[in-house]
Design an enzyme around this catalytic site. Structure first.
Site, mmCIF file in Angstrom:
data_model
loop_
_atom_site.group_PDB
_atom_site.id
_atom_site.type_symbol
_atom_site.label_atom_id
_atom_site.label_comp_id
_atom_site.label_asym_id
_atom_site.label_seq_id
_atom_site.Cartn_x
_atom_site.Cartn_y
_atom_site.Cartn_z
ATOM 1 N N TYR A 193 0.831 -1.207 0.000
ATOM 2 C CA TYR A 193 0.000 0.000 0.000
ATOM 3 C C TYR A 193 0.862 1.253 0.000
ATOM 4 O O TYR A 193 1.945 1.269 0.556
ATOM 5 C CB TYR A 193 -0.898 0.035 1.239
ATOM 6 C CG TYR A 193 -1.912 -1.067 1.331
ATOM 7 C CD1 TYR A 193 -2.247 -1.854 0.241
ATOM 8 C CD2 TYR A 193 -2.562 -1.341 2.536
ATOM 9 C CE1 TYR A 193 -3.189 -2.874 0.342
ATOM 10 C CE2 TYR A 193 -3.506 -2.347 2.642
ATOM 11 C CZ TYR A 193 -3.812 -3.109 1.554
ATOM 12 O OH TYR A 193 -4.739 -4.113 1.662
ATOM 13 N N LEU A 247 -17.934 -2.640 1.057
ATOM 14 C CA LEU A 247 -18.782 -1.753 0.249
ATOM 15 C C LEU A 247 -18.487 -1.908 -1.239
ATOM 16 O O LEU A 247 -18.900 -1.088 -2.059
ATOM 17 C CB LEU A 247 -18.597 -0.291 0.677
ATOM 18 C CG LEU A 247 -19.013 0.038 2.116
ATOM 19 C CD1 LEU A 247 -18.751 1.509 2.426
ATOM 20 C CD2 LEU A 247 -20.476 -0.308 2.364
ATOM 21 N N GLY A 294 -23.836 3.615 -5.059
ATOM 22 C CA GLY A 294 -24.504 4.107 -6.253
ATOM 23 C C GLY A 294 -23.788 5.255 -6.934
ATOM 24 O O GLY A 294 -24.233 5.730 -7.987
ATOM 25 N N LYS A 295 -22.646 5.667 -6.398
ATOM 26 C CA LYS A 295 -21.977 6.842 -6.960
ATOM 27 C C LYS A 295 -21.371 6.585 -8.343
ATOM 28 O O LYS A 295 -21.047 7.536 -9.052
ATOM 29 C CB LYS A 295 -20.911 7.364 -6.011
ATOM 30 C CG LYS A 295 -19.744 6.425 -5.739
ATOM 31 C CD LYS A 295 -18.818 7.044 -4.689
ATOM 32 C CE LYS A 295 -17.682 6.119 -4.304
ATOM 33 N NZ LYS A 295 -16.812 6.715 -3.253
ATOM 34 N N SER A 316 -13.207 -4.939 1.404
ATOM 35 C CA SER A 316 -14.116 -4.313 0.439
ATOM 36 C C SER A 316 -15.585 -4.606 0.736
ATOM 37 O O SER A 316 -16.342 -4.999 -0.157
ATOM 38 C CB SER A 316 -13.773 -4.737 -0.992
ATOM 39 O OG SER A 316 -14.255 -3.789 -1.920
ATOM 40 N N GLY A 339 -16.899 0.946 -2.792
ATOM 41 C CA GLY A 339 -17.823 2.070 -2.804
ATOM 42 C C GLY A 339 -18.918 1.954 -3.841
ATOM 43 O O GLY A 339 -19.799 2.825 -3.924
#
Length: 345
Positions: free
Chosen positions: A53, A236, A243-244, A234, A239
């Protein structure tokens, strides 16, 4: 905050864990410090990172997240308040030990380098980021065709486990875990540890969310029966569940907007499934991201749900999911959507 036992160790980890991979790319060191301060205040004691990372991975960002965490430990003087997990990179990234496999020499080098960046004497949970032989993760689900020498893999597993034993005896790592593993690999690691009295895998960190439930049913059974719980990454789905990204949207500064690698999760069914989950959340006056996180939190095979955020607003909302309990009606709605869209990527 709620806490669950990490495998068969004596560690109780927060059910919500703090993911850190955006620090050093999407987030500055100051952002990382603010997130860690707030997470600790909210009772989160489990932080997860990796040597590769920040993300997206590159030679320029390699090791920066660990460095930020190490600087925070040094400045705050609170290393003892955190259960820290990091990972050794699997083969394939040329700028990390020439892309070589996980073996004795590379484990020793990787641990020493991580300890230096993290400015600590020990790592609580040391994980293998992905297997040497490959697996079905990172977009390889549909084309995955196992082909490897089982005896050669077992010999490597034993070499690595014996190396872990030495590092534990030296006090440099406390416990070990898997990441992006399969059912065969998980069982083999556990079997060899028992057979040869070597360090036992405490956890398995795989992708798991409303939109990605490949951990069920086989690995979830192993997690429960063998006390090798899931660290869900993960939750979500990068992300996407918010809905973005619907209809091809690319919000400025968002994860998938700056990502340099192809996004394998995109597909004809993805938007439809996301829209259904958003509608379900709205029907029950829930925030869809909190609903998604609460779903992961409620799974008995989950040891910790690894959230990540690029803003403090996101972080606070994500942590607040610990107080969300999904009704039987909501859970039935989730299962109905899953049957309609069982595998969207």
């Amino acid at each position: 905050m709620q806490y669950r036992k990490l495998g068969r160790t004596n560690l109780d980890v927060s059910l919500i864990g703090l993911g850190t991979m955006t620090w050093g790319k999407q987030n500055t060191q100051a952002d990382g410090f603010e997130q860690m301060d707030y997470a600790l205040e909210r009772g989160i004691n489990f932080f997860d990172t990796a040597e590769m990372y920040a993300i997206p991975p590159s030679p320029e960002t390699y090791g920066t997240t660990e460095t930020i965490i190490g600087n925070w430990f040094q400045e705050r003087g609170n290393r003892d308040k955190v259960i820290l997990a990091t990972k050794i990179t699997g083969p394939g990234l040329a700028w990390i030990r020439d892309g070589d496999i996980i073996n004795r020499d590379n484990v020793i080098r990787a641990v020493e380098d991580s300890l230096t960046r993290l400015k600590t004497d020990y790592i609580d949970l040391y994980q293998m980021h992905w297997p040497n032989r490959g697996s079905y993760h990172f977009g390889k689900t549909w084309g995955f065709a196992p082909k490897f020498d089982a005896q050669q893999e077992q010999d490597n597993f034993l070499e690595v486990l014996k190396t872990y034993q030495e590092l534990i005896q030296q006090g440099k790592i406390r416990h070990v875990g898997l990441s992006n593993e399969t059912a065969w690999g998980t069982q083999k690691w556990l079997q060899l540890a028992e057979q040869y009295d070597l360090p036992r895998m405490a956890s398995i960190q795989n992708e798991y969310s409303l939109l990605c439930r490949y951990f069920e049913p086989d690995l979830s059974e192993i997690a429960l029966a063998e006390d090798c719980g899931l660290l869900a990454w993960s939750p979500l789905t990068r992300g996407i569940i918010s809905g973005k990204y619907l209809n091809g949207a690319k919000p400025a500064g968002a994860r998938l907007t700056i990502e340099t690698r192809a996004e394998h999760r995109n597909g004809p069914l993805l938007d439809a499934a996301v829209e259904r989950y958003i509608a379900l959340a709205n029907e029950h006056d829930l925030d869809v991201c909190q609903m998604a996180l609460a779903f992961v939190n409620q799974q008995p095979f989950v040891s910790s749900n690894l959230i990540g955020a690029t803003s403090m607003e996101q972080l606070k909302t994500n942590i607040d999911s610990i107080d969300v309990s999904l009704s039987d009606e909501v859970l039935a709605g989730i299962e109905a959507i899953r049957r309609e869209y069982p595998a969207v990527f």
